[in-house]
Scaffold this active site. Structure first.
Site, PDB file in Angstrom:
ATOM      1  N   ILE A  49       0.880  -1.237  -0.028  1.00  0.00           N
ATOM      2  CA  ILE A  49       0.001  -0.066  -0.114  1.00  0.00           C
ATOM      3  C   ILE A  49       0.782   1.277  -0.267  1.00  0.00           C
ATOM      4  O   ILE A  49       0.559   2.289  -0.749  1.00  0.00           O
ATOM      5  CB  ILE A  49      -0.893  -0.057   1.242  1.00  0.00           C
ATOM      6  N   ASP A  50       1.996   1.110   0.930  1.00  0.00           N
ATOM      7  CA  ASP A  50       3.026   2.469   1.032  1.00  0.00           C
ATOM      8  C   ASP A  50       3.431   2.481  -0.655  1.00  0.00           C
ATOM      9  O   ASP A  50       3.432   3.716  -0.942  1.00  0.00           O
ATOM     10  CB  ASP A  50       3.870   2.183   1.824  1.00  0.00           C
TER      11      ASP A  50
END
Length: 618
Positions: A370-371
């Site tokens: 996600i990052d």
């Protein structure tokens, strides 16, 4: 390609940095800096190869040279540059040097052995270390915590199913279920009596939960003596199938060392020959993670090309390069090609969510990050490429929000406290709860996409504001530490229109209070264990840049910013880079840290670029 040199010292420093970064780009468009960790990764590579019967003298000698170079004067090894002595790291380094042929009576070995004994002996080492000792017949498998493969048969949403663990722990645990059940070993040609200090210290339960899990471990040890045969066979088949199905295209498991090496051990313990396709691919892949030079032979615990490339694109655009610059275009095209199009383990918690997003590594389709996805959304949008990939990435990010409003790295709602209670879990984080830094990056990406008014963004903002510490900083889960968290949170708040918010003011006040006398910023990794270290440490290029990203977003143009910019300019090397032996990346807070070799270049370029773009003092 040569960049035009401007007149002022800040612009000249920026120009040198940009030219250095451009020179490091691969012809295919990506960047990848070395990902340096501690010597346990290199030691365990030798343990693996000894167990498989493929360790050769040249590999052992080159690895030993690297391990020796990291030993400190007191005989110890640490988990990060300048950190305190670490018992388990020292035990593993010592064992690797014994395998490489270093004599017990050598001065450096005697100093290491003495330190180990003084620290409680090999008996006090972490569980992971004792498992490696058991693999080399230097410890009894009966004396390590049991990880029964029957756990594979629990429903996905059971409190202690494998999906209650973070992805890195999950992949490692499945392999270790096989290993602890089959108890393989290849004896090392020596003993370790010189590292023993007496009986292993007894585990002292802190509360009723600890007592319950210690009783569970005792019960599992009794079951392990006479497991139900059919159930055990079924569980081992399920674990084997799970392992094989999750091997990545590059031969890795999750693109990270712990599940990779233990999966190879598990497959061999199951009776597969070295010629088995998964073992062949796994060993070939490890070779691509191996660096050998005059310093010695070492293995990267992971590789970060997608992350590095996204940050490099943002940095170059911050420095004023056009989206049409050939380096930016090549990098953006390469990033678009890294999109994940298949469903991974994240789908256990989000079964109806369509795939999307991007990994951290060259190949990790099972676990997009996600990052990374947040940073790539920003990079691609600014570069003007990959609209469809951006849209799918945004949709996937939105769907991966956890209940409390924040975002984690790989999973959603992976927040149970039960896995960490297991006696096995003494090696760092084993779950993947939301964090302020990842949430900040997602929030910033959503703001760049014009989605700051979405309900998900509103919940994310509330989560981020609620995570601010009393001193005005934010905790950094994936970077060291409060400087990283604050350097992520303030730009996110500014992106959603809150640059004048009182939380931003408190953050800038905190930065002013912790700025070093030399003008730079630094934070020692001991801040994860001791709050007195927050914002304290030797000045580093990456951490100074994080502080500058925050002051820029807050529109702070006073002495804090000016002194930090001057520090970067004055400490730059002639080749455009910066020296940074300190580790500023985080794997597991309190346990495992990373020196990303490109952080010291990428983040200063971004910080200096934003500063000069907005009229900072040259």
């Amino acid at each position: 390609m040569t960049v035009t040199v401007a007149a002022g010292p800040t612009e000249r420093a920026l120009t040198r940095g940009v030219e250095r970064l451009l020179a490091l780009q691969h012809a295919d468009g990506w960047w990848k800096g070395e990902l340096e960790t501690n010597v346990t990764i290199d030691a365990e590579d030798l343990f693996l190869r000894h167990y498989l019967g493929i360790l050769d003298e040249r590999q052992a000698a080159a690895t030993a040279r690297w391990i020796r170079s990291k030993q400190r004067d007191d005989g110890s090894w640490a988990t990060f540059h300048g950190g305190p002595a670490d018992l388990s790291t020292t035990v593993e380094a010592y064992l690797a040097l014994r395998l490489a042929g270093d004599p017990v009576d050598a001065d450096h070995m005697q100093r290491a052995a003495a330190l180990v004994r003084e620290a409680g002996g090999v008996e006090s080492a972490r569980v992971f270390t004792r498992m490696w000792l058991a693999l080399l017949d230097l410890w009894a498998w009966e004396d390590v915590p049991v990880l029964p493969p029957e756990q594979m048969l629990l429903p996905d949403r059971a409190p202690l199913s494998i999906y209650a663990f973070g992805c890195w722990a999950r992949q490692t645990i499945v392999a270790l279920q096989v290993v602890t059940a089959l108890r393989p070993a290849r004896a090392a040609p020596f003993g370790l009596d010189e590292l023993r200090a007496g009986p292993a210290p007894a585990l002292v339960p802190r509360d009723a939960w600890d007592r319950a899990f210690l009783l569970l471990d005792r019960g599992l040890h009794r079951y392990e003596r006479r497991p139900v045969r059919r159930l055990r066979a079924r569980a081992l088949r399920a674990a084997e199938r799970w392992i094989v199905d999750r091997q990545e295209a590059d031969g890795s498991w999750g693109g990270i060392q712990p599940p990779w090496v233990w999966s190879l051990v598990a497959l061999r313990a199951l009776g597969h020959p070295l010629e088995h396709p998964a073992i062949v691919a796994g060993l070939r892949g490890l070779d691509t993670f191996t660096i050998e030079d005059d310093l010695g032979r070492r293995v990267e615990a992971c590789q970060s090309p997608v992350w590095d490339t996204a940050l490099a694109v943002i940095a170059l655009l911050d420095a004023g390069l056009s989206p049409r610059h050939p380096a930016v275009e090549r990098a953006a095209r390469w990033l678009v090609g890294r999109e994940v199009h298949v469903r991974g383990d994240w789908a256990v918690r989000r079964p109806t969510l369509a795939p999307g997003g991007f990994p951290f590594e060259f190949a990790n389709d099972n676990y997009p990050d996600i990052d990374d996805t947040a940073e790539i959304v920003i990079a691609l949008r600014r570069a003007g490429q990959g609209d469809a990939a951006i849209d799918r990435g945004v949709a996937w990010m939105l769907g991966m929000q956890s209940k409390g409003g924040g975002w984690a790295a790989f999973d959603a709602d992976n927040t149970s406290g039960l896995p960490a209670r297991l006696p096995f879990c003494d090696f760092g984080e084993v779950t993947d709860p939301p964090s302020a830094d990842v949430t900040a990056h997602v929030l910033e990406a959503l703001a760049h996409e014009g989605l700051a008014e979405r309900p998900e963004a509103k919940r994310g903002l509330a989560y981020l504001l609620g995570e601010q510490e009393r001193d005005g900083s934010w905790f950094g889960r994936w970077g060291a530490n409060h400087l990283y968290g604050t350097g992520a949170a303030v730009p996110a708040l500014a992106a959603v229109g809150l640059s004048g918010h009182e939380s931003v003011g408190r953050a800038i006040d905190w930065l002013a209070a912790v700025q070093n006398e030399d003008g730079g910023f630094g934070e020692d990794l001991r801040s994860y264990d001791d709050a007195a270290w927050r914002g304290r440490g030797a000045s580093t290029a990456s951490q100074t840049a994080w502080a500058l990203l925050a002051t820029h977003a807050a529109r702070e143009r006073g002495p804090v910013t000016g002194r930090a910019v001057r520090w970067l300019v004055e400490t730059q090397r002639p080749d455009g880079g910066w020296d940074e032996p300190w580790y500023t990346g985080t794997g597991f807070p309190g346990a495992f840290y990373i020196n990303y070799h490109l952080y010291r270049l990428i983040f200063p370029i971004s910080a200096l670029g934003r500063h000069t773009r907005d009229g900072g003092t040259p």
